[in-house]
Design a protein around this motif. Structure first.
Motif, short mmCIF file in Angstrom:
data_model
loop_
_atom_site.label_atom_id
_atom_site.label_comp_id
_atom_site.label_asym_id
_atom_site.label_seq_id
_atom_site.Cartn_x
_atom_site.Cartn_y
_atom_site.Cartn_z
N HIS A 1 -123.01 78.96 -14.21
CA HIS A 1 -122.63 78.98 -15.62
C HIS A 1 -121.27 79.64 -15.75
CE1 HIS A 1 -123.66 80.32 -20.02
NE2 HIS A 1 -122.47 79.77 -19.92
N GLY A 2 -121.06 80.77 -15.09
CA GLY A 2 -119.76 81.42 -15.16
C GLY A 2 -119.70 82.68 -14.33
N LEU A 3 -118.49 83.21 -14.21
CA LEU A 3 -118.23 84.50 -13.58
C LEU A 3 -117.52 85.34 -14.63
CD1 LEU A 3 -118.35 86.17 -10.91
CD2 LEU A 3 -116.01 85.39 -10.48
N TRP A 4 -118.21 86.35 -15.15
CA TRP A 4 -117.77 87.03 -16.36
C TRP A 4 -117.30 88.46 -16.09
CZ3 TRP A 4 -123.19 85.77 -18.70
CH2 TRP A 4 -123.31 84.38 -18.87
N PRO A 5 -116.04 88.77 -16.35
CA PRO A 5 -115.60 90.17 -16.31
C PRO A 5 -116.40 91.01 -17.31
CG PRO A 5 -113.70 88.70 -16.30
CD PRO A 5 -114.91 87.85 -16.61
N ARG B 1 -103.42 76.14 -19.94
CA ARG B 1 -104.21 74.92 -19.82
C ARG B 1 -104.57 74.65 -18.36
NH1 ARG B 1 -107.87 72.44 -22.75
NH2 ARG B 1 -107.95 70.17 -22.42
N LEU B 2 -105.83 74.31 -18.13
CA LEU B 2 -106.28 73.98 -16.78
C LEU B 2 -105.80 72.59 -16.37
CD1 LEU B 2 -110.02 75.15 -16.72
CD2 LEU B 2 -108.06 76.24 -15.62
N SER B 3 -105.48 72.45 -15.10
CA SER B 3 -105.13 71.14 -14.59
C SER B 3 -106.40 70.34 -14.32
CB SER B 3 -104.33 71.26 -13.28
OG SER B 3 -105.17 71.70 -12.23
N ARG B 4 -106.29 69.02 -14.38
CA ARG B 4 -107.45 68.18 -14.10
C ARG B 4 -107.91 68.36 -12.67
NH1 ARG B 4 -106.14 62.36 -17.07
NH2 ARG B 4 -106.08 63.16 -19.23
N GLY B 5 -106.98 68.67 -11.79
CA GLY B 5 -107.34 68.86 -10.38
C GLY B 5 -108.28 70.03 -10.19
N LEU C 1 -117.82 72.78 -19.82
CA LEU C 1 -118.20 74.13 -19.41
C LEU C 1 -117.05 74.82 -18.68
CD1 LEU C 1 -120.26 76.43 -18.76
CD2 LEU C 1 -120.91 75.09 -16.74
N ILE C 2 -116.40 74.10 -17.80
CA ILE C 2 -115.31 74.68 -17.01
C ILE C 2 -114.17 75.13 -17.92
CG2 ILE C 2 -113.57 74.19 -15.24
CD1 ILE C 2 -115.67 72.22 -14.02
N TYR C 3 -113.79 74.26 -18.85
CA TYR C 3 -112.73 74.63 -19.79
C TYR C 3 -113.12 75.85 -20.61
CZ TYR C 3 -110.09 70.29 -18.96
OH TYR C 3 -109.35 69.29 -18.40
N ASN C 4 -114.35 75.86 -21.11
CA ASN C 4 -114.80 76.97 -21.95
C ASN C 4 -114.84 78.28 -21.18
OD1 ASN C 4 -116.18 77.97 -24.55
ND2 ASN C 4 -117.66 78.55 -22.98
N GLU C 5 -115.34 78.23 -19.93
CA GLU C 5 -115.43 79.46 -19.14
C GLU C 5 -114.05 80.02 -18.84
OE1 GLU C 5 -118.39 81.19 -18.18
OE2 GLU C 5 -118.90 79.90 -19.86
N TRP C 6 -113.08 79.16 -18.62
CA TRP C 6 -111.73 79.64 -18.39
C TRP C 6 -111.16 80.30 -19.65
CZ3 TRP C 6 -108.14 81.58 -15.62
CH2 TRP C 6 -106.80 81.55 -16.04
N ASP C 7 -111.32 79.64 -20.79
CA ASP C 7 -110.77 80.19 -22.03
C ASP C 7 -111.41 81.52 -22.39
OD1 ASP C 7 -109.26 77.90 -22.18
OD2 ASP C 7 -110.34 77.03 -23.87
#
Length: 230
Positions: A80-84, A100-104, A118-124
């Motif tokens: 799900h994520g790695l959360w500080p 912004r995340l790259s598609r790669g 999920l990936i985009y949200n976890e990064w933001d």
């Protein structure tokens, strides 16, 4: 005399109420870390592993499905994520707007986190608080996941299984030398097992985290829906 005493009592109660309010405000101030939302300024990570069949059943009940996660190959525990985290509380959305995340990068993570959204949200929400570049943050997620061994009984679950949260914790502890009850917790959504959360230091070693345990599931028994698909 009676009214004089009544006024004195009223003033006393107002003073007590004000004092209680000040204490409450002070407590609230302590709850928010002074480093709040400063990228890279945190104490440890929580690696959250989601039981994918529970997520998919809940998504179906809501009338929506994640095509990759729920209609593709069978998934068991996914990241799900790695959360500080702070010792009390946690940072979030530490850069607005987030780089912004790259598609790669997104494509490279789909084996562990099988949903682009999920990936985009976890990064933001969480990744921007780690003080790492996008690539280094997701490399850290991969290293954290690689450090955890999933118990054999949860790698393939063809039928629903009833478990106690403590039973799941003990299975992970047995499979991961050095992991203790103080570093792991299980969460639930109604009657289903939702996530296993493991606390890790910044260098990805197991470490205790009392606050994480306070958010744990308090039910005696939970259902783990079976793994389907493939």
């Amino acid at each position: 005399m009676f009214y004089s005493r009544l006024r004195s009592f009223s003033r006393l109660m107002i003073s007590v109420a004000l004092a209680a309010g000040l204490v409450s405000l002070a407590g609230g101030a302590r709850a928010q870390d002074k480093r709040q939302n400063a990228p890279g300024e945190f104490d440890f990570y929580v690696l959250s592993l989601s039981w994918s069949p529970s997520f998919c059943e809940e998504a179906a009940e809501r009338g929506g499905r994640s095509q990759i996660q729920c209609d593709g190959r069978p998934y068991a525990f996914v990241v799900h994520g790695l959360w500080p985290q702070y010792e009390n509380g946690f940072p979030e959305y530490c850069q607005r707007p987030a780089p912004r995340l790259s598609r790669g990068i997104v494509s490279s993570m789909l084996d562990l986190m099988p949903a682009p959204g999920l990936i985009y949200n976890e990064w933001d929400k969480h990744g921007t608080c780690a003080g790492l570049t996008e690539r280094n943050y997701f490399e850290t997620i991969r290293k954290a996941r690689a450090a955890i061994k999933i118990p054999a009984e949860y790698l393939d679950l063809p039928q629903a299984k009833t478990v106690a949260p403590a039973e799941v914790e003990e299975a992970f502890i047995k499979a991961n030398p050095g992991l203790s009850n103080a570093a792991i917790s299980v969460t639930c959504n109604r009657t289903r097992l939702s996530e296993v959360r493991i606390c890790l230091s910044k260098d990805l070693q197991f470490r205790a985290c009392e606050e994480n345990d306070r958010r744990a599931c308090r039910r005696d028994q939970l259902t783990m829906p079976p793994i389907r698909g493939g």
